[in-house]
Design a protein around this motif. Structure first.
Motif, mmCIF file in Angstrom:
data_model
loop_
_atom_site.group_PDB
_atom_site.id
_atom_site.type_symbol
_atom_site.label_atom_id
_atom_site.label_comp_id
_atom_site.label_asym_id
_atom_site.label_seq_id
_atom_site.Cartn_x
_atom_site.Cartn_y
_atom_site.Cartn_z
ATOM 1 N N ALA A 113 -3.898 11.852 1.796
ATOM 2 C CA ALA A 113 -4.730 9.913 1.327
ATOM 3 C C ALA A 113 -3.507 9.018 2.126
ATOM 4 O O ALA A 113 -2.502 9.807 2.629
ATOM 5 N N GLY A 114 -4.204 7.860 2.927
ATOM 6 C CA GLY A 114 -3.621 7.307 4.304
ATOM 7 C C GLY A 114 -4.452 6.330 4.280
ATOM 8 O O GLY A 114 -5.335 5.663 4.255
ATOM 9 N N PHE A 115 -3.013 5.521 5.033
ATOM 10 C CA PHE A 115 -3.847 3.983 5.435
ATOM 11 C C PHE A 115 -3.416 3.895 7.149
ATOM 12 O O PHE A 115 -2.600 4.157 7.792
ATOM 13 N N LEU B 167 1.006 -0.864 -0.600
ATOM 14 C CA LEU B 167 -0.058 0.061 -0.173
ATOM 15 C C LEU B 167 0.720 1.237 -0.196
ATOM 16 O O LEU B 167 0.281 2.437 -0.697
ATOM 17 N N VAL B 168 2.539 1.408 0.659
ATOM 18 C CA VAL B 168 3.174 2.529 0.592
ATOM 19 C C VAL B 168 3.069 2.651 -1.040
ATOM 20 O O VAL B 168 3.082 3.627 -1.019
ATOM 21 N N ARG B 169 3.718 1.532 -1.686
ATOM 22 C CA ARG B 169 4.042 2.075 -2.727
ATOM 23 C C ARG B 169 2.713 2.224 -3.456
ATOM 24 O O ARG B 169 3.249 3.325 -4.677
ATOM 25 N N LEU B 170 2.146 1.585 -3.557
ATOM 26 C CA LEU B 170 0.223 2.507 -3.967
ATOM 27 C C LEU B 170 0.297 3.339 -4.049
ATOM 28 O O LEU B 170 -0.197 3.981 -5.098
ATOM 29 N N MET B 171 0.226 4.038 -2.564
ATOM 30 C CA MET B 171 0.031 5.409 -2.630
ATOM 31 C C MET B 171 0.493 6.115 -3.335
ATOM 32 O O MET B 171 0.597 7.453 -3.762
ATOM 33 N N GLN B 172 2.022 5.736 -2.770
ATOM 34 C CA GLN B 172 3.389 6.739 -2.642
ATOM 35 C C GLN B 172 2.955 7.048 -4.645
ATOM 36 O O GLN B 172 3.360 8.554 -5.681
ATOM 37 N N THR C 273 -0.038 8.710 -5.374
ATOM 38 C CA THR C 273 0.093 10.631 -5.339
ATOM 39 C C THR C 273 0.917 10.538 -5.222
ATOM 40 O O THR C 273 1.281 12.496 -5.486
ATOM 41 N N GLY C 274 1.918 11.133 -5.536
ATOM 42 C CA GLY C 274 3.712 11.563 -5.673
ATOM 43 C C GLY C 274 3.938 12.587 -4.712
ATOM 44 O O GLY C 274 4.852 12.870 -4.983
ATOM 45 N N GLU C 275 3.770 11.373 -3.221
ATOM 46 C CA GLU C 275 4.150 11.966 -1.985
ATOM 47 C C GLU C 275 4.367 10.958 -1.838
ATOM 48 O O GLU C 275 4.321 10.035 -1.659
#
Length: 135
Positions: A72-74, A32-37, A40-42
């Motif tokens: 975005a976050g989890f 999820l870290v890879r997906l959200m990064q 979002t580009g963050e």
């Protein structure tokens, strides 16, 4: 008015991930870290003791309450991984394609990342980020 308890911290995301006891939950969190990064580009940052957030935005309610939250976050909780701010608004078509999940007020809950289509999840995150940018 009470202060928002969810604030960025100096805790390392990597050390938080290492502290997760359940191997599946830890592997899902890393994915999820890879997906959200990517979505979002963050870069990831800890918000409070257990939320991994990406970027930030400022909100202000009509009541006067305001603060900052991740775009975005989890949080990899024991019962399920909670994904914040996803699946709101016009997301019904994407949610129907996502796979096994439940929703709450502004949150998406998944038991295992393997239960959902990750491309659809990424599209939901991108849609959520775009909606927040348009506020």
């Amino acid at each position: 008015m009470a202060d928002n308890k969810t604030k960025p911290t100096k805790v390392s995301v990597a050390s938080f991930l290492k502290s997760l006891k359940d191997e599946t939950r830890r592997a899902d969190a890393k994915a999820l870290v890879r997906l959200m990064q990517s979505a979002t580009g963050e870069k990831p940052r800890m918000w409070g003791p257990s939320i991994i957030g990406f970027g930030s935005y400022h909100y202000k309610y009509e009541s006067g309450r305001e603060g900052d939250m991740p775009i975005a976050g989890f949080s990899p909780r024991k019962a399920a991984t909670v994904i914040y701010g996803v699946g709101l608004g016009d997301s019904k078509a994407l949610l129907a394609k996502l796979g096994r999940h439940t929703t709450g007020k502004g949150c998406l809950y998944i038991k295992k990342l393997a239960d959902v289509d990750q491309k659809v999840l990424e599209a939901l995150v991108v849609e959520s980020v775009a909606a927040k940018a348009g506020r």
